[in-house]
Design a protein around this motif. Sequence first.
Motif, PDB file in Angstrom:
ATOM      1  N   THR A   1      -7.363  44.724  14.225  1.00 61.07           N
ATOM      2  CA  THR A   1      -6.485  44.472  13.081  1.00 61.07           C
ATOM      3  C   THR A   1      -5.600  43.324  13.475  1.00 61.07           C
ATOM      4  N   LEU A   2      -5.204  42.871  12.498  1.00 60.39           N
ATOM      5  CA  LEU A   2      -3.852  41.692  12.652  1.00 60.39           C
ATOM      6  C   LEU A   2      -2.624  42.660  12.169  1.00 60.39           C
ATOM      7  N   ASP A   3      -1.618  42.700  13.020  1.00 61.50           N
ATOM      8  CA  ASP A   3      -0.335  43.717  12.798  1.00 61.50           C
ATOM      9  C   ASP A   3       0.691  42.757  12.615  1.00 61.50           C
ATOM     10  N   LYS A   4       1.625  43.229  11.508  1.00 63.36           N
ATOM     11  CA  LYS A   4       2.748  42.697  11.738  1.00 63.36           C
ATOM     12  C   LYS A   4       3.922  43.564  11.961  1.00 63.36           C
ATOM     13  N   ILE A   5       4.552  43.772  13.029  1.00 67.93           N
ATOM     14  CA  ILE A   5       5.586  44.861  13.347  1.00 67.93           C
ATOM     15  C   ILE A   5       7.004  44.451  13.175  1.00 67.93           C
ATOM     16  N   ILE A   6       7.327  45.352  12.329  1.00 68.07           N
ATOM     17  CA  ILE A   6       8.792  45.227  12.023  1.00 68.07           C
ATOM     18  C   ILE A   6       9.835  46.407  12.483  1.00 68.07           C
ATOM     19  N   THR A   7      10.807  46.044  13.271  1.00 70.40           N
ATOM     20  CA  THR A   7      11.661  47.074  13.963  1.00 70.40           C
ATOM     21  C   THR A   7      13.148  46.481  13.620  1.00 70.40           C
ATOM     22  N   PRO A   8      14.087  47.304  13.886  1.00 78.11           N
ATOM     23  CA  PRO A   8      15.363  47.030  13.537  1.00 78.11           C
ATOM     24  C   PRO A   8      15.722  45.699  14.379  1.00 78.11           C
ATOM     25  N   ASP A   9      15.197  45.669  15.562  1.00 83.34           N
ATOM     26  CA  ASP A   9      15.671  44.691  16.246  1.00 83.34           C
ATOM     27  C   ASP A   9      14.668  43.439  16.264  1.00 83.34           C
ATOM     28  N   HIS A  10      13.057  43.718  16.039  1.00 82.46           N
ATOM     29  CA  HIS A  10      12.314  42.389  16.374  1.00 82.46           C
ATOM     30  C   HIS A  10      11.167  42.511  15.071  1.00 82.46           C
ATOM     31  N   THR A  11      10.945  41.500  14.541  1.00 89.94           N
ATOM     32  CA  THR A  11       9.756  41.217  13.978  1.00 89.94           C
ATOM     33  C   THR A  11       8.798  40.465  14.577  1.00 89.94           C
ATOM     34  N   PHE A  12       7.531  40.842  14.952  1.00 97.72           N
ATOM     35  CA  PHE A  12       6.600  40.026  15.472  1.00 97.72           C
ATOM     36  C   PHE A  12       5.117  40.307  15.042  1.00 97.72           C
ATOM     37  N   TYR A  13       4.137  39.511  15.276  1.00100.37           N
ATOM     38  CA  TYR A  13       2.720  39.645  14.778  1.00100.37           C
ATOM     39  C   TYR A  13       1.689  39.823  16.298  1.00100.37           C
ATOM     40  N   GLN A  14       0.774  40.690  16.020  1.00104.06           N
ATOM     41  CA  GLN A  14      -0.257  40.976  17.221  1.00104.06           C
ATOM     42  C   GLN A  14      -1.306  41.645  16.798  1.00104.06           C
ATOM     43  N   ASN A  15      -2.505  41.506  17.649  1.00103.68           N
ATOM     44  CA  ASN A  15      -3.517  42.172  17.183  1.00103.68           C
ATOM     45  C   ASN A  15      -3.264  43.659  17.568  1.00103.68           C
ATOM     46  N   GLY A  16      -4.142  44.652  16.912  1.00100.39           N
ATOM     47  CA  GLY A  16      -4.069  46.007  17.078  1.00100.39           C
ATOM     48  C   GLY A  16      -5.247  46.848  16.886  1.00100.39           C
ATOM     49  N   GLY A  17      -4.913  47.985  16.277  1.00 98.83           N
ATOM     50  CA  GLY A  17      -6.080  48.936  16.001  1.00 98.83           C
ATOM     51  C   GLY A  17      -6.474  49.771  17.152  1.00 98.83           C
ATOM     52  N   THR A  18      -6.884  51.048  16.871  1.00 92.95           N
ATOM     53  CA  THR A  18      -7.478  52.018  17.733  1.00 92.95           C
ATOM     54  C   THR A  18      -8.238  51.469  18.809  1.00 92.95           C
ATOM     55  N   ALA A  19      -9.244  50.699  18.506  1.00 93.41           N
ATOM     56  CA  ALA A  19     -10.379  50.187  19.504  1.00 93.41           C
ATOM     57  C   ALA A  19      -9.399  49.212  20.429  1.00 93.41           C
ATOM     58  N   TYR A  20      -8.683  48.229  19.810  1.00 97.11           N
ATOM     59  CA  TYR A  20      -7.932  47.310  20.475  1.00 97.11           C
ATOM     60  C   TYR A  20      -6.976  47.914  21.556  1.00 97.11           C
ATOM     61  N   TYR A  21      -6.248  49.033  21.283  1.00 97.94           N
ATOM     62  CA  TYR A  21      -5.295  49.528  22.295  1.00 97.94           C
ATOM     63  C   TYR A  21      -6.060  50.414  23.262  1.00 97.94           C
ATOM     64  N   PHE A  22      -7.009  50.936  22.719  1.00 96.45           N
ATOM     65  CA  PHE A  22      -8.118  51.835  23.901  1.00 96.45           C
ATOM     66  C   PHE A  22      -8.590  50.776  24.830  1.00 96.45           C
ATOM     67  N   ALA A  23      -9.044  49.868  24.441  1.00 99.27           N
ATOM     68  CA  ALA A  23     -10.040  48.969  25.422  1.00 99.27           C
ATOM     69  C   ALA A  23      -9.015  48.263  26.295  1.00 99.27           C
ATOM     70  N   TYR A  24      -7.906  47.604  25.821  1.00 98.99           N
ATOM     71  CA  TYR A  24      -7.014  47.208  26.801  1.00 98.99           C
ATOM     72  C   TYR A  24      -6.549  48.322  27.620  1.00 98.99           C
ATOM     73  N   GLY A  25      -6.073  49.319  27.294  1.00103.61           N
ATOM     74  CA  GLY A  25      -5.574  50.443  28.025  1.00103.61           C
ATOM     75  C   GLY A  25      -6.446  50.812  29.145  1.00103.61           C
ATOM     76  N   ILE A  26      -7.708  51.161  28.738  1.00103.69           N
ATOM     77  CA  ILE A  26      -8.679  51.953  29.666  1.00103.69           C
ATOM     78  C   ILE A  26      -8.901  50.662  30.871  1.00103.69           C
ATOM     79  N   ASN A  27      -8.893  49.224  30.206  1.00104.41           N
ATOM     80  CA  ASN A  27      -9.285  48.065  31.275  1.00104.41           C
ATOM     81  C   ASN A  27      -8.195  48.078  32.291  1.00104.41           C
ATOM     82  N   HIS A  28      -7.017  48.610  32.140  1.00100.94           N
ATOM     83  CA  HIS A  28      -6.267  48.372  33.223  1.00100.94           C
ATOM     84  C   HIS A  28      -6.091  49.628  34.207  1.00100.94           C
ATOM     85  N   LEU A  29      -7.024  50.811  33.656  1.00108.23           N
ATOM     86  CA  LEU A  29      -6.981  51.890  34.561  1.00108.23           C
ATOM     87  C   LEU A  29      -8.422  51.478  35.836  1.00108.23           C
TER      88      LEU A  29
END
Length: 294
Positions: A11-39
């Motif tokens: 995905t393309l994600d726009k993340i809005i929090t009380p302190d920050h607004t930023f854009y990043q890629n995301g999605g389950t497969a994206y987070y899963f792939a990067y996460g397992i790649n660091h193990l």
Amino acid sequence: MKDICCIGHVTLDKIITPDHTFYQNGGTAYYFAYGINHLPHDVSFQMVTAIAQKDREAISRMEAEGIDVFAFDSKETVFFENKYGNNRNARSQRVLAKSDPFTVEQMEGLEARVFHLGSLLCDDFSPEVVECLSRKGKVSIDVQGYLREVRNEHVYACDWKDKMEVLAMTDILKLNEYEMEVITGEKDPRRVARIIASWGVKEVVLTFGSYGSQIYYGGKFYDIPAYEPQHCIDVTGCGDTFSTGYLYCRAKGLDCEEAGKFAAAMCTLKIEKPGPFSEDISRIERIIRLGANI
């Protein structure tokens, strides 16, 4: 034959929090792939996704990191807006664009022991796609997308029409406290787990954010603690990170409790930085050992 194949849209994600607004890629497969790649790479992995041609730079970056990615073409890339308030366990969403659903034809050439389906929207995976994969290996599902109905760009929780058919083919199901009530109409986690197990799911993984998690398998409950982060920067993708750690450990033969604690510690480290998990396994092990993020 891969140990784990994670299928889902980047995905393309726009993340809005009380302190920050930023854009990043995301999605389950994206987070899963990067996460397992660091193990440690003692569990073989492939990511399968679909993305618009104009957004393929995200795939190139993943491949440059050594991630095994197979990307189908899609007319659009999923575009989410995630807005968080002071309660990090809650968010509101808008969907500004949708990708094409996955098809049986796309799945036919895949081979894995476990297929993790990272659904983002209710039409990502048809029952026919799930059936195709269930004949090849175990099916693990993150339920979140199946319960997302988009109306005028806003996302609303809903039950899904093919629930009983899909769950009968599901080996592992991950869901949070909101999703479990939508699916079963119940609020008590133990009752929810038993109901879902009676529908055919062998391993029920219930996550409660900062309140920990609970796993039901083989007629036994496992209570998993949450480890407090030093600071909270980005909670988007936390559930996906939990699935990453959990399935990684299960693929290595660890039991549910060991896998749950590993996944929880992995989430703690992910929360402290924007983007996907990027720490070392030694820090995960230390958090579990000490019971805190030190």
